[in-house]
Design an enzyme around this catalytic site. Structure first.
Site, mmCIF file in Angstrom:
data_model
loop_
_atom_site.group_PDB
_atom_site.id
_atom_site.type_symbol
_atom_site.label_atom_id
_atom_site.label_comp_id
_atom_site.label_asym_id
_atom_site.label_seq_id
_atom_site.Cartn_x
_atom_site.Cartn_y
_atom_site.Cartn_z
ATOM 1 C CB THR A 15 -0.902 -0.013 1.254
ATOM 2 O OG1 THR A 15 -1.461 1.269 1.458
ATOM 3 C CG2 THR A 15 -0.120 -0.360 2.514
ATOM 4 C CG ASP A 16 -1.079 4.976 -1.035
ATOM 5 O OD1 ASP A 16 -1.666 4.360 -0.120
ATOM 6 O OD2 ASP A 16 -1.655 5.826 -1.745
ATOM 7 C CD GLU A 17 -3.507 3.263 4.249
ATOM 8 O OE1 GLU A 17 -3.434 3.187 5.482
ATOM 9 O OE2 GLU A 17 -4.533 2.987 3.610
ATOM 10 C CE1 TYR B 249 -3.492 -2.840 5.578
ATOM 11 C CE2 TYR B 249 -3.287 -0.498 5.098
ATOM 12 C CZ TYR B 249 -3.391 -1.811 4.654
ATOM 13 O OH TYR B 249 -3.386 -2.090 3.301
ATOM 14 C CE LYS C 72 -0.095 -4.805 2.801
ATOM 15 N NZ LYS C 72 -0.467 -6.108 2.201
HETATM 16 P P1 NAD Z 1 -9.712 -7.485 1.851
HETATM 17 O O1 NAD Z 1 -9.708 -7.242 3.327
HETATM 18 O O2 NAD Z 1 -10.934 -7.182 1.070
HETATM 19 O O3 NAD Z 1 -9.347 -9.008 1.559
HETATM 20 C C1 NAD Z 1 -8.344 -9.701 2.248
HETATM 21 C C2 NAD Z 1 -8.511 -11.185 1.962
HETATM 22 O O4 NAD Z 1 -7.460 -11.886 2.630
HETATM 23 C C3 NAD Z 1 -9.833 -11.759 2.501
HETATM 24 O O5 NAD Z 1 -10.404 -12.611 1.524
HETATM 25 C C4 NAD Z 1 -9.414 -12.549 3.728
HETATM 26 O O6 NAD Z 1 -10.258 -13.655 4.006
HETATM 27 C C5 NAD Z 1 -8.012 -12.999 3.320
HETATM 28 N N1 NAD Z 1 -7.154 -13.268 4.481
HETATM 29 C C6 NAD Z 1 -6.982 -12.485 5.583
HETATM 30 N N2 NAD Z 1 -6.115 -13.083 6.424
HETATM 31 C C7 NAD Z 1 -5.706 -14.240 5.830
HETATM 32 C C8 NAD Z 1 -4.810 -15.265 6.199
HETATM 33 N N3 NAD Z 1 -4.142 -15.232 7.357
HETATM 34 N N4 NAD Z 1 -4.630 -16.308 5.344
HETATM 35 C C9 NAD Z 1 -5.309 -16.364 4.172
HETATM 36 N N5 NAD Z 1 -6.178 -15.426 3.783
HETATM 37 C C10 NAD Z 1 -6.381 -14.366 4.597
HETATM 38 O O7 NAD Z 1 -8.461 -6.676 1.310
HETATM 39 P P2 NAD Z 1 -8.284 -5.932 -0.098
HETATM 40 O O8 NAD Z 1 -8.837 -4.576 0.002
HETATM 41 O O9 NAD Z 1 -8.727 -6.829 -1.201
HETATM 42 O O10 NAD Z 1 -6.703 -5.790 -0.145
HETATM 43 C C11 NAD Z 1 -5.885 -6.790 -0.742
HETATM 44 C C12 NAD Z 1 -4.431 -6.403 -0.560
HETATM 45 O O11 NAD Z 1 -4.191 -5.122 -1.138
HETATM 46 C C13 NAD Z 1 -4.024 -6.278 0.905
HETATM 47 O O12 NAD Z 1 -2.734 -6.802 1.055
HETATM 48 C C14 NAD Z 1 -4.026 -4.779 1.177
HETATM 49 O O13 NAD Z 1 -3.090 -4.434 2.171
HETATM 50 C C15 NAD Z 1 -3.630 -4.247 -0.192
HETATM 51 N N6 NAD Z 1 -4.116 -2.899 -0.486
HETATM 52 C C16 NAD Z 1 -5.464 -2.641 -0.505
HETATM 53 C C17 NAD Z 1 -5.912 -1.363 -0.841
HETATM 54 C C18 NAD Z 1 -7.381 -1.036 -0.945
HETATM 55 O O14 NAD Z 1 -7.711 0.101 -1.237
HETATM 56 N N7 NAD Z 1 -8.284 -1.979 -0.737
HETATM 57 C C19 NAD Z 1 -4.991 -0.343 -1.105
HETATM 58 C C20 NAD Z 1 -3.632 -0.640 -1.039
HETATM 59 C C21 NAD Z 1 -3.215 -1.927 -0.757
#
Ligand code: NAD
Length: 343
Positions: free
Chosen positions: A133-135, A159, A163
């Site tokens: 993430t950019d965070e 968080y 990350k």
């Molecule tokens: P999300 O919370 O919607 O989905 C996370 C998924 O991971 C879920 O299906 C959950 O069941 C699974 N999960 C959690 N813990 C687990 C574990 N221990 N083992 C196996 N599966 C597990 O998240 P998202 O928004 O789809 O984000 C996906 C990735 O992108 C993350 O790594 C997040 O940090 C990164 N990200 C998200 C955003 C955003 O805007 N949503 C922005 C930047 C980065």
């Protein structure tokens, strides 16, 4: 031939990526490993279940033994690690699981992949893609330059700190063992299948339900919004490219304040839906006490991925918001059962 392991493939971005990947790479074998936490939903990927080369396993990325078995059984060549605890507010109240999944889970995956890659005589075409993430870069002031791949890490929430820790492990496994890794730092995503605890889906659903739209502080915090399908295309390009040991910043070039974003959502819904419980829906906007340590601004300079991989966004914010609203309007059976979790 790519045999791809997608972790967290039943979550928001992971499920969109799975769908995108299968559509564009029908010959590739795909395994999804997901723990199905509150954020993971098997119905997010039910339309993919008939694909002949797709398999789903319920499991935890912290489970090294399981990962070791899966890598060998499915002869995995590429991992895209989406699995994470992803909600900043939850990390403030309950940091424990964030540390386990985002740090220890990333470690288990990396180290098991390293052992398996070494056993296979370290092929150059294997790849570990860490979705970050950019965070991790911290918070910008209004006149600061956007984040680039060279920006120093300065995480400020549990968080983003978890990350950032995972990212340091990924970089260390490249420097120390030569494991072919790539890391991406993306801005806020939005689109279909977004769990309704997050700002955009929560606002859309609250408008449809006639409930208040909570906005932290004065609503002036700025985010750079990226339509999830544009993000998926970037990740596909990265997985298929020969570049390793790099990080790429991926952003939507759509910087708006939260209040501007919510106003856009309100106006778009008012246009699209004739009958709403409260109209104009702007009346529902309610300012609530600010999040602890709330980062003021994130902004991404995505020129590296544009130049090196010829990537660009295709969905402008206004269009992406319309697509997203229409998806929630057409998929009430998806979000209604989740309401008891968020209210
Ligand atoms: P999300 O919370 O919607 O989905 C996370 C998924 O991971 C879920 O299906 C959950 O069941 C699974 N999960 C959690 N813990 C687990 C574990 N221990 N083992 C196996 N599966 C597990 O998240 P998202 O928004 O789809 O984000 C996906 C990735 O992108 C993350 O790594 C997040 O940090 C990164 N990200 C998200 C955003 C955003 O805007 N949503 C922005 C930047 C980065």
């Amino acid at each position: 031939m790519i045999n791809l392991l997608i972790t967290g493939g039943a979550g928001f971005i992971g499920s969109n990526f799975l769908r995108y990947w299968i559509l564009n790479n029908p010959e590739s074998n795909v395994l999804v490993l997901d723990k199905l936490t509150y954020a993971g939903n098997i119905s997010n990927i039910k339309d993919c279940s008939s694909h002949p080369k797709f398999k789903f396993i319920k499991g935890d990325i912290c489970d090294s033994k399981l990962i070791s078995i899966l890598l060998r059984r499915y002869q995995i060549t590429h991992i895209a690690n989406f699995a994470a605890e992803s909600h900043v507010d939850r990390s403030i109240n309950f940091p424990d699981q964030f540390m386990k999944t985002n740090i220890l889970g990333t470690y288990s995956l990396l180290d098991e992949f390293k052992k398996y890659w070494s056993e296979n005589r370290k092929p150059k075409n294997f790849k570990f893609l860490q979705i970050s993430t950019d965070e991790v870069f911290g918070s910008l002031e209004i006149d600061n330059e956007p984040f680039t791949e060279e920006s120093p890490y300065s995480p400020r929430s549990p968080y983003s700190a978890s990350k950032a820790s995972g990212d340091h492990l990924v970089k260390a496994w490249f420097e120390t063992y030569g494991l072919p890794v790539v890391l991406t730092n993306c801005s806020n995503n939005y689109g279909p299948y977004h769990y309704p605890e997050k700002l955009i889906p929560l606002s859309i659903i609250n408008i449809l339900e006639g409930k208040n739209i909570p906005i932290y502080g004065n609503g002036k915090n700025i985010r750079d919004w990226l339509y999830v399908e544009d993000h998926c295309r970037a990740l596909e390009l990265i997985l298929k490219s020969k570049k390793v040991g790099k990080n790429f910043c991926i952003g939507g070039s759509n910087e708006v304040s939260n209040i501007e974003l919510i106003t856009l959502i309100c106006n778009s819904i008012d246009e699209l839906v004739t009958k709403l419980p409260v109209k104009p829906s702007k009346k529902l906007i309610t300012f609530v006490p600010d999040r602890l340590g709330h980062d003021f601004r994130y902004s991404i300079n995505a020129s590296k991925i544009k130049k090196e991989l010829n990537w660009q966004t295709t969905v402008p914010l206004k269009q992406g918001i319309k697509n997203t609203i229409n998806w929630y309007l057409n998929n009430e059976s998806w979000w209604r059962p989740l309401l008891s979790d968020i209210y």
